[in-house]
Write an enzyme that holds these catalytic residues in place. Structure first.
Site, PDB file in Angstrom:
ATOM      1  N   GLY A 162      46.503  28.857  41.409  1.00 35.50           N
ATOM      2  CA  GLY A 162      45.178  29.575  41.210  1.00 35.50           C
ATOM      3  C   GLY A 162      45.228  30.586  40.031  1.00 35.50           C
ATOM      4  N   ASP A 170      43.595  47.119  45.185  1.00 36.35           N
ATOM      5  CA  ASP A 170      42.530  46.095  45.287  1.00 36.35           C
ATOM      6  C   ASP A 170      42.491  45.449  46.559  1.00 36.35           C
ATOM      7  OD1 ASP A 170      40.635  44.216  44.265  1.00 36.35           O
ATOM      8  OD2 ASP A 170      42.143  43.027  43.174  1.00 36.35           O
TER       9      ASP A 170
END
Length: 299
Positions: free
Chosen positions: A43, A167
């Site tokens: 990814g 995050d």
């Protein structure tokens, strides 16, 4: 497209640490990153691409040992030219190396001084929480409690090492065979980063931020991670984003006001998650307290 012949014992249908299917290497993909041979593309994110890799050189036709596989993040070339970014990246690698927890994807190696900076973490063969909930629906209370306790213990370890996650969202919690694994904490954050970029683009996932994120990156503290953890667990337990959907500005407003909807969360979890979602960071429990509360439910 470039491909490699990938044969991995007991890994015929592995996840990729990000929950997506393993993809083919592109023409632009590196054949090697540091001491690792890149095998497939897992990814990409704001800081670069992530590859499935193994120590090389490798004997052709011989199966790859799944215990030696790593996820390698190769940093974008434009960031590699920023001396300040390299300095921060170097510090973050040092901090990440000191984090010891069975619930954190272990940092294996990294090189902030390479032509293209990189870091390698253990490869986790399993989906991320976001994909698992999308595909199979909300998790049972006991599963959410076990998942949450492990992730809270991971946060405690990250904070003890002097780092913040910043995050925490469902895509950054991997469901490994031996429990949850937290990824992408405090690494490769641009120097002086705030919630918004200079071009007005949002950094992060609106529904899984804290009020401090919305106020600006410099306001984020350890308790901010606890707020985000509660949002993640509310999502796991209900299948819905706790701050709803709609325009980004509306979601961020609800986050800034700590107006979470927990009506879809089972009653056993609701009180603890509500405490974590307090608007005042000082009123939130610490990760160790959260872990203990969830372990009581799990046990």
């Amino acid at each position: 497209m470039r491909t490699r012949h990938l044969t991995v014992d007991n890994c015929d249908n592995c996840g990729n640490g990000g929950g997506r299917m393993i993809g083919q290497l592109r023409e632009s993909s590196p054949l090697r990153t540091g001491p690792y041979e890149t095998l497939a593309r897992l990814g990409a994110g704001g800081m670069g691409e992530v590859f499935l890799a193994a120590p090389g050189p490798h004997e052709p036709g011989r199966p790859y040992d799944p215990d030696t596989l790593v996820a390698v993040k190769a940093i974008r070339k434009d960031l590699a030219g920023d001396a300040a970014f390299r300095a921060r990246f170097r510090r973050e690698i040092s901090v990440a190396t000191s984090v010891a927890s069975p619930f954190v994807a272990r940092l294996v190696a990294g090189d902030a001084d390479a032509g293209q900076p990189w870091l390698a973490t253990e490869y986790v063969a399993g989906p991320n929480l976001a994909d698992a909930v999308r595909r199979h629906g909300p998790l049972p209370v006991a599963s959410v409690a076990a998942l949450g306790a492990g992730t809270a213990r991971a946060l405690a370890a990250v904070h003890a090492a002097g780092a913040l996650h910043r995050d925490l969202k469902p895509a950054n919690v991997l469901l490994g065979a031996d429990g949850p694994k937290l990824i992408d904490f405090g690494v490769a954050r641009a120097l002086g980063a705030t919630t918004m970029t200079s071009t007005g683009l949002l950094v992060g996932t609106p529904g899984f931020m804290s009020p401090e994120h919305v106020a600006g990156g410099r306001h984020v503290v350890a308790a901010s991670d606890v707020f985000c953890l509660a949002s993640v667990l509310a999502y796991a337990a209900s299948g819905d984003d706790p701050f709803g959907d709609g325009p980004v500005a509306a979601v961020l407003y609800r986050v800034s006001r700590a107006e979470a909807r927990l009506d879809g969360v089972p009653e056993e979890l609701r009180e603890l998650l509500a405490a974590c979602l307090s608007r005042d960071p000082g009123e939130r429990p610490g990760p160790e307290e959260v872990a203990a509360g969830l372990e009581a439910l799990w046990g």
